[in-house]
Write a protein that holds these residues in place. Structure first.
Motif, PDB file in Angstrom:
ATOM      1  N   LEU A 124      -5.414  11.918   1.992  1.00 45.46           N
ATOM      2  CA  LEU A 124      -4.216  11.027   2.823  1.00 45.46           C
ATOM      3  C   LEU A 124      -2.953  11.382   1.817  1.00 45.46           C
ATOM      4  O   LEU A 124      -1.992  11.237   2.265  1.00 45.46           O
TER       5      LEU A 124
ATOM      6  N   LEU B  32      -0.172   9.088  -3.093  1.00 41.60           N
ATOM      7  CA  LEU B  32      -0.224   8.105  -1.960  1.00 41.60           C
ATOM      8  C   LEU B  32       1.245   7.545  -2.027  1.00 41.60           C
ATOM      9  O   LEU B  32       1.761   7.267  -0.883  1.00 41.60           O
ATOM     10  N   THR B  35       3.648   9.888  -0.561  1.00 37.01           N
ATOM     11  CA  THR B  35       3.425  10.043   0.724  1.00 37.01           C
ATOM     12  C   THR B  35       4.106   8.552   1.520  1.00 37.01           C
ATOM     13  O   THR B  35       4.781   8.830   2.453  1.00 37.01           O
ATOM     14  N   LEU B  36       4.096   7.572   0.801  1.00 40.30           N
ATOM     15  CA  LEU B  36       4.704   6.507   1.459  1.00 40.30           C
ATOM     16  C   LEU B  36       6.237   6.550   1.389  1.00 40.30           C
ATOM     17  O   LEU B  36       6.847   6.426   2.396  1.00 40.30           O
ATOM     18  N   SER B  39       7.396   8.993   3.872  1.00 40.48           N
ATOM     19  CA  SER B  39       7.185   8.403   5.295  1.00 40.48           C
ATOM     20  C   SER B  39       8.673   7.613   5.479  1.00 40.48           C
ATOM     21  O   SER B  39       8.882   7.315   6.761  1.00 40.48           O
ATOM     22  N   ALA B 277       3.812  12.550   6.678  1.00 40.13           N
ATOM     23  CA  ALA B 277       3.440  11.592   5.740  1.00 40.13           C
ATOM     24  C   ALA B 277       3.505  10.173   6.456  1.00 40.13           C
ATOM     25  O   ALA B 277       2.551   9.487   6.229  1.00 40.13           O
ATOM     26  N   THR B 278       4.294  10.245   7.607  1.00 42.17           N
ATOM     27  CA  THR B 278       4.143   9.180   8.530  1.00 42.17           C
ATOM     28  C   THR B 278       2.795   8.736   8.893  1.00 42.17           C
ATOM     29  O   THR B 278       2.159   7.633   8.826  1.00 42.17           O
ATOM     30  N   MET B 281       0.068   8.051   6.411  1.00 44.89           N
ATOM     31  CA  MET B 281       0.349   6.561   6.108  1.00 44.89           C
ATOM     32  C   MET B 281      -0.377   5.679   7.166  1.00 44.89           C
ATOM     33  O   MET B 281      -1.184   4.901   6.756  1.00 44.89           O
ATOM     34  N   PHE B 284      -3.883   5.938   6.507  1.00 40.07           N
ATOM     35  CA  PHE B 284      -4.116   5.217   5.260  1.00 40.07           C
ATOM     36  C   PHE B 284      -4.354   3.738   5.721  1.00 40.07           C
ATOM     37  O   PHE B 284      -5.288   2.900   5.318  1.00 40.07           O
ATOM     38  N   PHE B 285      -3.495   3.282   6.550  1.00 47.60           N
ATOM     39  CA  PHE B 285      -3.659   1.790   7.132  1.00 47.60           C
ATOM     40  C   PHE B 285      -4.844   1.425   7.953  1.00 47.60           C
ATOM     41  O   PHE B 285      -5.635   0.589   7.740  1.00 47.60           O
TER      42      PHE B 285
END
Lengths: 279, 307
Positions: A124, B32, B35-36, B39, B277-278, B281, B284-285
């Motif tokens: 990720l 991580l 990436t956030l 996004s 990246a969005t 994310m 990830f969620f």
């Protein structure tokens, strides 16, 4: 008496089911392997027959070994896998020792922090990892792959190894301290040899996913010089869609090293899983 | 003196922890957050500009994006459903048969059935592509042998079958994992419990349903969450078998291929790290939600049996 017969019937049924599933599991692998040794005509006419003296041919292997740099890919995969395992075990064992041996403020928090990665896949963060590698000039190097696999293997390694290190007798370590051994020596001389079986388990668990990964080699190290066997065979086989001999031989050559590793380590792997190392 | 030894000890701790924490933080945690951050930005005139949640608004609001996103999520859910409905029950059944004490050749079955799991996606993908290919004709020939030739379709090339076919191939590959974990759980059930059941007349299948299955529920929970995380992160098999475009006509699209194509671009569309990246994310969620549900709802409610 009836009970015995009943049991026998059940056992026979279990064998039948297990044999059926074993055939399903092995059939594709066997088909690839036997056809890789056949002439093109025989591959299409009698795909289910093993090679006979008439249909035996090594033309596919000749093509693959002439054009594909399999040996080089294999070497890259070996460096990446062995390098990653070395750092996972060294850094993982050191951190596990710190967490299980010493009481310090933030111990539990540190343990939790390091455990996040057990459940969250490292993929990720790929977008940012690639930027990091570009910024540090590590794109298209094997070091980039080793770093990423080390980071992703550490959480589970630390978790498993600290469980085992808690079981190492405190008396032994204290005896070492009284004899004037430094903490480092206690770790390397006393603790590491005692948790060696757990370290082997961690190594075997990490080995196969690292060897087989396609995502990171594709993104971080797609250059010809750094292709791993998985990526190399993907690209190479993709080029030969119509040359069935080459495709089948290429596949067989990719299967070979994993099978050898599996034969060597399957006992360790199965013992590791069944001893409940992962819970 | 005591303070001195203490502070000396502290240094050891830092040195033991440092390498692992550094590598892990640099390549796992910071990316991580990176990436956030990506996004929340957009590329405007060679500059990264903070745009708040605009990318997420695009992803859900712009029909071009949202259609792709929901398609990937829907396909991925189906992919997960097939694993839960096929892979895990088969794995449990094989493990249950292997755990019968009188059964012989256990080691052989176990080793053989685990073999697909050790093969790479590339090998598995190409091998099945060849076997299912109408050109080679192994699959139609085998179906002909049992008189079902008419059932054959070029499954990988048809929109309505392709995703299910790939999911089943993935099941074939990974049955070994639930098999091993459940087998281990079944072995750890003490004989006394089974013997006590036997005295009460509970044997065979009944013993499996009434005694063993409730005792291995925690392991089934672990398999489920492992399957969930693995599936919502899947990419390799689809990429090997159907390419980055998730052929035919995006019908095998999963979150992983959507992320890959957005990030790197494809024929008509240049790569977009910010939208990539969005999507990462969102993945990830989704994974985090699954893990949290598992940890707080399932694991804490499941009774743990201590032997």
């Amino acid at each position: 008496m009836q009970r015995v017969r009943h049991n026998r019937l059940n056992l026979a049924l279990a064998h039948a089911a297990l044999i059926a599933y074993t055939i399903i599991a092995l059939f594709p692998v066997v088909i690839i392997l036997i056809n890789s040794f056949k002439t093109r005509k025989a591959i299409f006419r009698h795909p289910l027959q093993p090679p006979t003296p008439d249909t035996f041919s090594l033309i596919g292997y000749e093509t693959v070994l002439k054009q594909g740099d399999y040996l080089h890919y294999f070497q890259n995969s070996l460096i990446v896998t062995v390098g990653s395992l070395f750092f996972i075990l060294l850094f993982g064992a050191m951190a596990a020792f710190a967490l299980s041996e010493y009481r310090f403020r933030g111990n539990t928090l540190m343990g939790l922090y390091l455990a996040i990665g057990i459940m969250i896949p490292i993929r990720l963060g790929t977008v940012a990892i690639l930027q990091f590698m570009v910024a540090t000039g590590l794109v298209n190097t094997l070091a980039a792959l080793i770093l990423v696999y080390t980071a992703s293997g550490l959480p589970l390694a630390i978790f498993i190894l600290s469980e085992f290190m808690r079981q190492v007798s405190a008396d032994l370590k204290d005896a070492g301290r009284i004899d004037g051994l430094s903490e480092y020596r206690i770790f390397f001389r006393l603790v590491v040899p005692l948790v060696r079986p757990a370290m082997a388990t961690v190594a075997v668990f990490n080995m196969i996913p690292i060897w087989n990964d396609l995502w990171f080699p594709l993104i971080l190290a797609p250059g010809e010089a750094t292709k791993t066997l998985t990526l190399g065979s993907q690209v190479f086989i993709g080029q030969f869609v119509t040359n069935w001999n080459a495709v089948l031989s290429g596949l067989s050559l990719a299967i070979l090293p994993v099978m050898i590793l599996y034969v060597i380590f399957s006992r360790q792997l199965i013992r590791g899983i069944t001893s409940g190392a992962v819970k | 003196m005591r303070a001195e030894t203490r502070s000396r000890r502290r240094w050891h701790i830092a040195i033991f922890l440092a390498p692992a924490v550094l590598v892990y933080t640099a390549l796992m945690i910071l990316p991580l957050f990176g990436t956030l951050k990506l996004s929340l930005y957009q590329q405007v005139d060679q500059q990264q500009v903070f745009v708040g949640l605009d990318n997420f608004r695009t992803l859900f609001g712009d029909p071009n994006w949202s259609e792709s996103f929901w398609r990937a999520l829907r396909n991925n859910t189906w992919f997960f459903f097939i694993h839960m409905a096929v892979q895990n029950p088969i794995g449990i059944a094989i493990a249950a048969m292997l755990s019968v004490p009188a059964l012989r050749f256990k080691g052989f079955y176990r080793t053989a059935i685990f073999i697909p799991t050790i093969l790479s996606f590339v090998i598995v993908g190409f091998a099945w592509k060849l076997i299912l290919s109408p050109l080679w004709g192994i699959a139609p020939d085998l179906l002909k042998m049992v008189g079902l030739r008419h059932l054959f379709h070029p499954w990988l090339g048809k929109e309505e079958y392709a995703l299910t076919t790939i999911a089943l191939i993935s099941v074939w590959q990974f049955v070994g994992i639930p098999m091993m974990l459940i087998y281990a759980a079944l072995l750890s059930i003490p004989d006394e419990i089974l013997e006590a059941g036997e005295i009460d007349g509970i044997t065979g299948m009944k013993a499996f349903w009434k005694i063993k299955l409730p005792l291995i529920l925690p392991s089934i929970g672990i398999i489920s969450i492992l399957t969930f995380v693995g599936n919502f992160n899947a990419f390799d098999l689809v990429y090997t078998m159907e390419g980055a475009m998730a052929a035919p006509n995006f019908s095998t699209e999963v979150m992983g291929t959507f992320l890959f194509r957005t990030f790197f671009g494809h024929q008509t569309q240049p790569g977009d790290p910010n939208m990539g990246a969005t999507i990462a994310m969102m993945m990830f969620f989704i994974i985090l939600t699954g893990v949290v549900i598992y940890l707080f709802l399932i694991q804490t409610r499941m009774r743990r049996y201590q032997f």
